[in-house]
Design an enzyme around this catalytic site. Structure first.
Site, PDB file in Angstrom:
ATOM      1  CG  ASP A  50      -2.514   5.619  -1.859  1.00 53.24           C
ATOM      2  OD1 ASP A  50      -2.408   5.429  -2.970  1.00 53.24           O
ATOM      3  OD2 ASP A  50      -1.986   5.312  -1.012  1.00 53.24           O
TER       4      ASP A  50
HETATM    5  C1  GLC Z   1       0.586   6.984  -0.925  1.00 66.00           C
HETATM    6  C2  GLC Z   1       0.848   6.487  -2.272  1.00 66.00           C
HETATM    7  C3  GLC Z   1       1.006   5.548  -2.312  1.00 66.00           C
HETATM    8  C4  GLC Z   1       1.853   5.472  -1.049  1.00 66.00           C
HETATM    9  C5  GLC Z   1       1.828   4.770   0.146  1.00 66.00           C
HETATM   10  C6  GLC Z   1       2.527   4.483   1.307  1.00 66.00           C
HETATM   11  O1  GLC Z   1      -0.228   8.043   0.025  1.00 66.00           O
HETATM   12  O2  GLC Z   1       0.028   7.047  -2.648  1.00 66.00           O
HETATM   13  O3  GLC Z   1       1.893   4.502  -3.455  1.00 66.00           O
HETATM   14  O4  GLC Z   1       2.315   2.932  -1.306  1.00 66.00           O
HETATM   15  O5  GLC Z   1       0.893   5.605   0.174  1.00 66.00           O
HETATM   16  O6  GLC Z   1       3.740   4.937   1.554  1.00 66.00           O
END
Ligand code: GLC
Length: 705
Positions: A230
């Protein structure tokens, strides 16, 4: 393009570049969530959120309008994998057409607590339903050559301190509940990517957890794609690569340098770099950009708007309909109350929000949906919202879904309400809420509970309209459950429309008039009160300790999540898992259960009412209490019928693999199917069981994960 590029042709620097996302100054499309780096002529593969529709942030020069589909909790409410697969395919097409190679969805964490801020982005409290809907979604997205990315792996069921909190959960609970949707989707849909989560799991960041990312995901389940982190997750890129987190997102030049240095200092074996670089390289070769696809920048939004409507239509859950208050007659005169008619929430907030070409709020939907809206009353609401939010708010809501506390609902006096009761056939009261990434909902008035002014509005409308024999309908436009028991007896009907996407207003109007016969059912329990929720028993169980800044959260309830808990401990919910009414009625007949190498269940569903409709038949199994304490029953299969006209029958045949009856025995490290008597329980919900049949397994079956 270096068509036949291989890892062994690459330098250490180039291989490490494959393991780290492109930092800001390298980016091609800034509105996306991230990109891979350009290495040796390889294309940069762009990645975009979000589970309700492709999100590319607009800029002053350009927009990338994409269909705003219903949020995932509403897709799950359809219990219709075929429909969800079509939605996945449409999102995949829009991603491909805008040059996106990786779609950062679906979110498949479990609804452990109704206040989790991202429950709208997740499917269910039940791992089987979540897993099967995820399989459909992933198959749809990947059918057009775009990677899907089930997320957030794993045990990320709260937003509070999500990037640091350590989730403590026993292995049985982990495997039977929180890992199960990921296991199902990996084995049945083969996603090309998985996103690890922010949190720690039993002491280790999941993105740095070799047991999770290598032993379980790859060695046990056979996952052959890439694992990405993430955004900004974890605290040690060296540990991430070692654990099997192949791609570190969003990435930075500093991380590239740190990994190269680690290899040179012998802190990180180049074998790990080669392993992940090979996986990322293979991943890139699967994407449209690598195959030379030229983005059209013209996705078929018109066609997909029909699908957004259909998915929302099938995701609406009719919670109450006393004395057939609904449907209303076409051209019925309707007094629309509540600022939610204007401030309708189409989707949730955070990375999962959307930028559709248009959005139909509930007021506009009713105006154009064959109902005669009391314009004098609605203009009072329109002016009230503008006065309190500012003229440009509606534009912001349209584009950005800005979060705002619900406005006070003391907009009209009781005398005015009486006047509108005299000149209209029915009252519709809209209750709207929203939630989003990065924060959890609160058990306060204005969030889980009604505000005092919302309560007064329902009371006054109920009193004045019922005094004249007029009907009162409440529309719930919410991201996940709110409290309903304290006020539901005041109204005649309740329609749950969740966050229904860009076609919101049209769907609400068509449910009210009966053009849509609601066929959705709850993928998550509506408890009588949030304090009934097992995780609410102690702060260490949610959101963790210390309460003011949780560092550790314990999944104290074990496998007893959702209906598993309420059934086991005899706690009455407001509306149970799997519940949903229809404008017609269904009967279940002729149950047959046969056992060979699987459990075969067949039965008939008959429409015995007066409207065409679809029914969601659910099959629960009650297992013998072997060496492990078990839930009373668990969902093991389900089927949504075709559209049945009055009198029509759908013959349902379902198969349950014997291994799916197993519980995980931590002490033995084995899945075990106990011998003994089992009960098949076929029903219209987890508490509305219509047919039962028993069978016996004479031998215990055990197998390794
Ligand atoms: C975020 C989210 C994830 C998302 C990623 C990119 O923090 O937790 O679900 O796909 O960043 O935006």
């Amino acid at each position: 393009m270096s068509r036949d590029i291989r890892v062994e042709d690459l330098s250490l620097e180039e291989k490490v570049q494959l393991l780290v996302g492109a930092s800001w100054h390298l980016r091609r499309i800034h509105g996306t969530a991230g990109e891979t780096r350009p290495v040796r002529g390889l294309p940069m593969v762009a990645m975009a959120d979000g589970p309700s529709g492709i999100r590319i942030e607009p800029n002053p020069i350009r927009r990338w309008p994409a269909t705003a589909f219903p949020v995932p909790i509403m897709l799950a409410s359809t219990w219709n994998p075929e429909l969800v697969e079509a939605v996945g395919r449409a999102m995949g097409e829009e991603a491909r057409d805008y040059g996106i190679g990786v779609f950062l969805a679906p979110g498949i964490n479990i609804h452990r607590h109704p206040l989790c801020g991202r429950n709208f982005e997740y499917f269910s409290e039940d791992p089987l339903l979540a897993g099967k809907i995820a399989v459909a979604y992933v198959k749809g997205v990947q059918s057009v050559g775009v990677a899907a990315t089930p997320k957030h792996f794993a045990a990320n069921e709260q937003e509070t301190n999500r990037t640091t909190v350590d989730t403590i959960v026993d292995e049985r609970t982990l495997r039977e509940i929180y890992l199960k949707p990921f296991e199902i989707v990996v084995k049945e849909a083969k996603p090309w990517a998985i996103m690890s989560s922010y949190n720690k799991l039993n002491g280790k960041y999941t993105s740095q957890n070799e047991w999770l990312l290598t032993k379980v995901l790859r060695e046990e389940w056979g996952f052959d794609g890439i694992v990405m982190s993430d955004w900004g997750a974890g605290d040690n890129p060296i540990e991430q690569v070692k654990a099997g987190n192949d791609l570190i997102m969003p990435g930075s030049d500093e991380i590239v340098s740190r990994l190269i240095e680690a290899v040179k200092r012998g802190e990180l074996s180049e074998d790990y770099v080669n392993r992940s670089a090979a996986r990322v390289l293979e991943f890139i070769k699967r994407t449209p950009a690598y195959k030379g696809y030229k983005p059209t920048n013209a996705p078929n939004l018109k066609e997909h708007s029909k699908l957004a409507y259909e998915a929302a239509a099938e995701g609406v859950v009719l919670l109450k309909n006393n004395n057939e208050a609904l449907p209303l007659n076409t051209n019925a005169k309707v007094a629309l109350f509540g600022t939610g008619q204007i401030e309708t929430n189409r989707g949730g907030l955070g990375s999962g929000h959307t930028h559709p070409r248009y959005f139909i709020n509930i007021l506009d939907g009713l105006r154009n949906g064959g109902l005669r809206v009391d314009e004098e009353l609605s203009s009072i609401y329109v002016n009230y919202v503008k006065e309190n939010r500012g003229e440009d708010y509606l534009c912001a809501l349209y584009y950005e879904e800005a979060y705002s506390e619900p406005l006070p609902q003391d907009v009209v006096s009781e005398e005015q309400v009486r006047k509108y009761a005299e000149r209209n056939d029915a009252a519709v009261v809209v209750i709207s809420r929203n939630s989003g990434e990065g924060w959890d909902r609160r058990a306060i008035k204005g969030d889980y509970y009604l505000t005092d002014s919302e309560r007064r509005l329902i009371e006054v409308v109920s009193k004045q309209f019922h005094a004249l024999g007029r009907r009162v309908i409440v529309v719930l436009n919410v991201p996940s459950p709110i409290e309903v028991v304290s006020w539901r007896d005041l109204v005649d009907a309740i329609i749950l429309v969740w966050l229904p996407g860009q076609e919101a207003g049209r769907v609400v109007a068509d449910v009210l008039t009966g053009r849509i016969n609601p066929s959705g059912k709850l993928p998550t329990t509506f408890p009588r009160d949030w304090s009934d929720v097992p995780a609410a028993k102690a702060v260490e169980c949610y959101p963790g300790t210390p309460p003011d800044n949780p560092k550790v959260v314990k999944y104290c309830e074990g496998v007893y999540v959702g209906y598993r808990y309420y059934d086991k401990y005899g706690i009455e919910p407001a509306y149970e898992f799997g519940f949903g009414l229809s404008y017609t009625r269904f009967e279940y007949r002729n149950l047959r259960v046969t056992i060979d190498d699987s459990v075969k269940v067949s039965f008939d569903v008959i429409n015995v009412g007066k409207y065409p409709g679809k029914e969601i038949a659910q099959v629960y199994v009650k297992a013998p209490q072997g060496s492990l304490d078990k839930p009373v029953q668990e969902l093991k299969a389900f089927k949504k019928t075709r559209l049945l006209n009055p009198g029509e029958v759908d013959h349902i045949e379902l198969t349950i693999n014997i291994k799916e009856l197993a519980s995980f025995n931590d002490a033995k490290g084995l899945w075990i199917v106990d011998k003994g008597e089992y009960e098949v329980r076929v029903g219209a919900s987890s508490r509305d069981i219509r047919l039962t049949s028993k069978f016996t397994l004479n031998n215990e079956i055990s197998f390794k994960p």
